[in-house]
Write a protein that holds these residues in place. Structure first.
Motif, mmCIF file in Angstrom:
data_model
loop_
_atom_site.group_PDB
_atom_site.id
_atom_site.type_symbol
_atom_site.label_atom_id
_atom_site.label_comp_id
_atom_site.label_asym_id
_atom_site.label_seq_id
_atom_site.Cartn_x
_atom_site.Cartn_y
_atom_site.Cartn_z
ATOM 1 N N GLU A 12 0.832 -1.198 0.000
ATOM 2 C CA GLU A 12 0.000 0.000 0.000
ATOM 3 C C GLU A 12 0.873 1.257 0.000
ATOM 4 O O GLU A 12 0.586 2.218 -0.721
ATOM 5 N N ASN A 13 1.956 1.246 0.783
ATOM 6 C CA ASN A 13 2.867 2.393 0.813
ATOM 7 C C ASN A 13 3.541 2.593 -0.538
ATOM 8 O O ASN A 13 3.704 3.726 -1.001
ATOM 9 N N ALA A 52 2.139 9.265 -6.115
ATOM 10 C CA ALA A 52 2.689 10.601 -5.883
ATOM 11 C C ALA A 52 3.756 10.929 -6.927
ATOM 12 O O ALA A 52 3.796 12.048 -7.453
ATOM 13 N N LEU A 53 4.597 9.963 -7.261
ATOM 14 C CA LEU A 53 5.631 10.168 -8.271
ATOM 15 C C LEU A 53 5.004 10.439 -9.638
ATOM 16 O O LEU A 53 5.453 11.324 -10.374
ATOM 17 N N ALA A 54 3.963 9.706 -9.977
ATOM 18 C CA ALA A 54 3.282 9.922 -11.261
ATOM 19 C C ALA A 54 2.688 11.327 -11.326
ATOM 20 O O ALA A 54 2.761 11.997 -12.367
ATOM 21 N N ARG A 55 2.103 11.808 -10.208
ATOM 22 C CA ARG A 55 1.562 13.171 -10.186
ATOM 23 C C ARG A 55 2.668 14.203 -10.369
ATOM 24 O O ARG A 55 2.512 15.176 -11.110
ATOM 25 N N LEU A 56 3.810 13.994 -9.702
ATOM 26 C CA LEU A 56 4.938 14.920 -9.849
ATOM 27 C C LEU A 56 5.446 14.947 -11.286
ATOM 28 O O LEU A 56 5.739 16.012 -11.837
ATOM 29 N N GLU A 57 5.559 13.779 -11.901
ATOM 30 C CA GLU A 57 6.012 13.714 -13.296
ATOM 31 C C GLU A 57 5.038 14.432 -14.214
ATOM 32 O O GLU A 57 5.451 15.149 -15.128
#
Length: 129
Positions: A102-103, A110-115
């Motif tokens: 889950e983590n 979160a990484l996909a949103r930042l990218e």
């Protein structure tokens, strides 16, 4: 054989054992003393080892690599849980690894949103120029 199980954070165990059974991508395999040198990828599952006094012990392995060189067997994994009772170990493995999954999903999201934000900003910069 000297079995050492290591994670990125610590050495979980380092002890002499008389037998190891692990699971690779092609199925389970066993090792006894004087086994030839060997390297294998490990899939998530239970690694079984027998101590010198004959006690069977277990390690829940997330995934990893097993390397046997001379009398040393090194298991490198992202996470492992040791136990003497297979049933209680299975419950602990499910709980801990589920939380880790889950983590990891949250971190990937979160990484996909930042990218995506970074790509949008680059596009905005191109259009401004």
């Amino acid at each position: 054989m000297q079995l050492k199980i290591v994670t990125p954070r610590k050495i979980l165990m380092d002890m002499e054992v008389s037998r190891i059974v692990a699971e690779g991508p092609d199925g389970a395999f066993g090792m006894l003393p004087n086994h030839i040198d060997f390297v294998s990828q490990l899939v998530p599952g239970i690694l079984t080892y027998e101590t010198i006094d004959g006690t069977e012990c277990y390690a829940g392995i997330r995934a990893g690599t097993l390397v046997k060189c001379a009398e040393e067997v090194l298991v490198s994994t992202s996470n492992a849980i040791l136990g003497h009772d297979l049933e209680s170990l299975q419950d602990r493995v499910k709980e801990v690894f589920r939380d880790l999954d889950e983590n990891e999903r949250a971190a990937r999201s979160a990484l996909a949103r930042l990218e995506a934000q970074m790509v949008r900003r680059f596009l905005d910069l191109e259009q401004s120029a």
